[in-house]
Design a protein around this motif. Structure first.
Motif, PDB file in Angstrom:
ATOM      1  N   ILE A  46       0.867  -1.183   0.000  1.00 24.11           N
ATOM      2  CA  ILE A  46       0.000   0.000   0.000  1.00 24.11           C
ATOM      3  C   ILE A  46       0.894   1.219   0.000  1.00 24.11           C
ATOM      4  N   SER A  47       0.712   2.080  -0.978  1.00 28.30           N
ATOM      5  CA  SER A  47       1.621   3.208  -1.095  1.00 28.30           C
ATOM      6  C   SER A  47       1.373   4.226   0.013  1.00 28.30           C
ATOM      7  N   ALA A  49       0.779   7.730   0.849  1.00 24.60           N
ATOM      8  CA  ALA A  49       0.388   8.988   0.220  1.00 24.60           C
ATOM      9  C   ALA A  49       0.990  10.192   0.935  1.00 24.60           C
ATOM     10  N   ILE A  50       1.326  10.017   2.194  1.00 28.62           N
ATOM     11  CA  ILE A  50       1.916  11.124   2.954  1.00 28.62           C
ATOM     12  C   ILE A  50       3.288  11.475   2.373  1.00 28.62           C
ATOM     13  N   LYS A 114      -2.798  20.628   7.255  1.00 27.49           N
ATOM     14  CA  LYS A 114      -2.869  19.298   6.637  1.00 27.49           C
ATOM     15  C   LYS A 114      -2.703  19.370   5.128  1.00 27.49           C
TER      16      LYS A 114
ATOM     17  N   THR B  59      -1.128  10.807  11.724  1.00 28.67           N
ATOM     18  CA  THR B  59      -1.700  11.908  10.953  1.00 28.67           C
ATOM     19  C   THR B  59      -2.760  12.702  11.715  1.00 28.67           C
ATOM     20  N   THR B  61      -5.672  12.021  11.851  1.00 26.10           N
ATOM     21  CA  THR B  61      -6.946  12.019  11.132  1.00 26.10           C
ATOM     22  C   THR B  61      -7.528  10.623  11.110  1.00 26.10           C
ATOM     23  N   GLN B 112      -6.104   3.969   3.982  1.00 27.09           N
ATOM     24  CA  GLN B 112      -4.830   3.393   4.415  1.00 27.09           C
ATOM     25  C   GLN B 112      -3.670   4.108   3.736  1.00 27.09           C
ATOM     26  N   GLU B 113      -3.843   4.421   2.474  1.00 28.49           N
ATOM     27  CA  GLU B 113      -2.786   5.158   1.769  1.00 28.49           C
ATOM     28  C   GLU B 113      -2.565   6.522   2.411  1.00 28.49           C
ATOM     29  N   LYS B 114      -3.665   7.147   2.810  1.00 28.79           N
ATOM     30  CA  LYS B 114      -3.525   8.467   3.411  1.00 28.79           C
ATOM     31  C   LYS B 114      -3.093   8.369   4.862  1.00 28.79           C
ATOM     32  N   MET B 115      -2.845   7.142   5.304  1.00 36.63           N
ATOM     33  CA  MET B 115      -2.277   6.924   6.632  1.00 36.63           C
ATOM     34  C   MET B 115      -3.137   7.464   7.759  1.00 36.63           C
TER      35      MET B 115
END
Lengths: 326, 326
Positions: A46-47, A49-50, A114, B59, B61, B112-115
């Motif tokens: 899973i990449s 994105a942060i 953010k 994060t 979030t 999940q990518e956006k953590m």
DNA sequence: ATGAAAGCGCTAACAC
DNA sequence: GTGTTAGCGCTTTCAT
């Protein structure tokens, strides 16, 4: 699991993996492409994105600030926004301001930290300007227009015309004593709607009587209270409401007072929220294209983000929908 | 504007600025603290949470996945969640799944990518398990319980008991022919509510008659259609509804058919959404503490995130609220 | 067709 | 008290 680990497994560099994952693979041999993709799949990579955002300066997320998602008008707006955003590859951070400038400003700060790509704001008042000057954050003002410098888009509706149409309709239906219940003028739309009401009256040579006007806020309770107050001293045969919530409250009060709708008093709303067709009697109202306004807001915002447009103002049409309360 | 630029202006290192900004300034002299803070203020510095997140792996979030914000039940849930999250320093990314497994899975991937630090999920079906096994994402299941391994929290309500109480109440009020309108059993809560209905009947020595049961989905239209269907072949004197939306639709149909509520037919709902007190007649219903469920979900999620708890199940209480539809 | 390396803005361990 | 430095995981330029 990082791109680097994938790279090691595939005996390539992380640059190669990155290129493949981002479709920038014109110069990558099909063999390694396949190999890498297989490993990515197998490992459930899973990449992050942060990390990507830090590099690219873009988060693919939008901030939306509305007064309250529990209010049916705003929940429909939120849905239109989220759907459109999702369709264009963006996520949405939801913020409820309760019409409080302090919360609005706090959220704007957080959203900027953010690094959202843009903000859709349903502004409480003439506020915010301060916090927004700083950064050059793409923004569109939705539903409520405020004064702000810079490239901000605006999606609005002609509130004055809507209320004018509503009141005019009541007059055409034979009403001679038309009251008006709405929010006070902290919110600009409310002032516009009041003007529309007054104009319709004046044009028909009817007197504007401040005793037939009750202004508080955009809630069901205001409609309920408004009817009680207004009917103490007036005998109305029509009520133009600042929004549907107010109309629903008004209908409730009228029902309790055993006053027949629409025979004795006609009621018209503004917004056409979902529930309005289900009240008894079903509400005649001025429809705003709520969901569509949300969609348009994200389209405009994204085009500002992508530098394809500067802030313009888009005025959407209201339409009268006839049901049984008039 | 970065921390580094601030540092240069203040003639200190970026580490010092970072420490001051994060309150880790026990060993920083008051003089430089002041100087730095002043510059931060003057320059309108906004910290970059993305860079911070990359470093700290957090994060602040949360992701929330619900079927549809426009549904009053979920909008109240969303509000409870957002308020609680905001209070604890978290933002919320909103996702509407429309009860579609495919959208759910896509959103889980994106979140999940956006953590995000955790996910609150109102699950559509027995789905999702796949996408969730991968990472060890903190999660709480809200309102709808599904089978999932791992540390997931659960916030639910005793649906069977609620429906049992509702039906029992109808019986106590003298109903002898009680129908049931609800969603079909794709959603687990619906199956539970059906059981509660049946149990109440059986306990009172009343026969369970499948012809008096109409199952479709949790919408107003289902209530409306259900009444039309059920009343074709039955003479009911009570209807227990799977949720308030259904009850509202049922009331609308009954009103149209000039059937008096509660004199001829009594109606009871489930949820106690905001609007239920405003329909005519005001709806008697089984109240779920919706807003509170949202709050509890974030409290539990954050305690999982902070490793203070593993997934437990919290069952909140329903209560019967009497209004005029029974 | 692929890789090395710099750097996005920040934090935190450690050195001074 | 303050600074140096490495590194979070990724993208992208430039070299090969």
């Amino acid at each position: 699991m990082t791109i680097k680990e994938i790279a090691e497994m595939a005996n390539v560099s992380s640059a190669t993996v990155s290129k493949i994952l981002n479709g920038k693979d014109q110069y990558i041999s099909e063999a390694t492409r396949q190999r890498v993709l297989e490993i990515v799949e197998r490992e459930g990579y899973i990449s992050n994105a942060i990390a990507k955002s830090l590099k690219t300066k873009s988060t693919s997320t939008l901030g939306i600030i509305i007064p309250d998602v529990m209010n049916l008008f705003f929940s429909e707006l939120a849905r239109g926004i989220e759907d459109a955003a999702e369709g264009m590859g963006y996520s949405v951070i939801l913020c409820n301001s309760d019409n409080k400038t302090s919360k609005e400003e706090k959220y704007i700060q957080v959203l900027q930290e953010k690094m959202v790509d843009g903000i859709i704001l349903t502004a409480s008042e003439q506020s915010v300007s301060n916090s927004l000057k700083r950064r050059n954050m793409p923004m569109v003002l939705l539903d409520r227009d405020i004064l702000i410098e810079g490239n901000v888009g605006r999606i609005v509706v002609d509130n004055k015309k809507g209320a004018y149409d509503a009141t005019k309709y009541l007059i055409e239906k034979g009403c001679n004593n038309i009251g008006f219940i709405s929010s006070d003028n902290v919110v600009k739309s409310s002032g516009e709607r009041l003007k529309g009401y007054k104009q319709a009256l004046t044009e028909s040579n009817m007197e504007v009587d401040e005793n037939k006007i009750y202004l508080h806020n955009y809630s069901i309770d205001t409609g309920y209270e408004g009817v009680k107050k207004l009917l103490e001293n007036n005998k109305l045969d029509g009520i133009s409401c600042g929004n549907d919530l107010i109309a629903i409250g008004a209908i409730k009060a009228l029902n309790e007072m055993k006053i027949k709708i629409p025979e004795e008093v006609k009621v018209i709303g503004f917004d056409d929220i979902q529930i309005s067709q289900y009240v008894e009697p079903p509400l005649t109202t001025i429809k705003q294209p709520i969901y569509e306004m949300g969609e348009e807001a994200v389209k405009m915002l994204i085009s500002i983000i992508e530098n394809k447009s500067v802030g313009e103002t888009k005025v959407l049409k209201t339409t009268l929908v006839e049901r049984r309360s008039c």
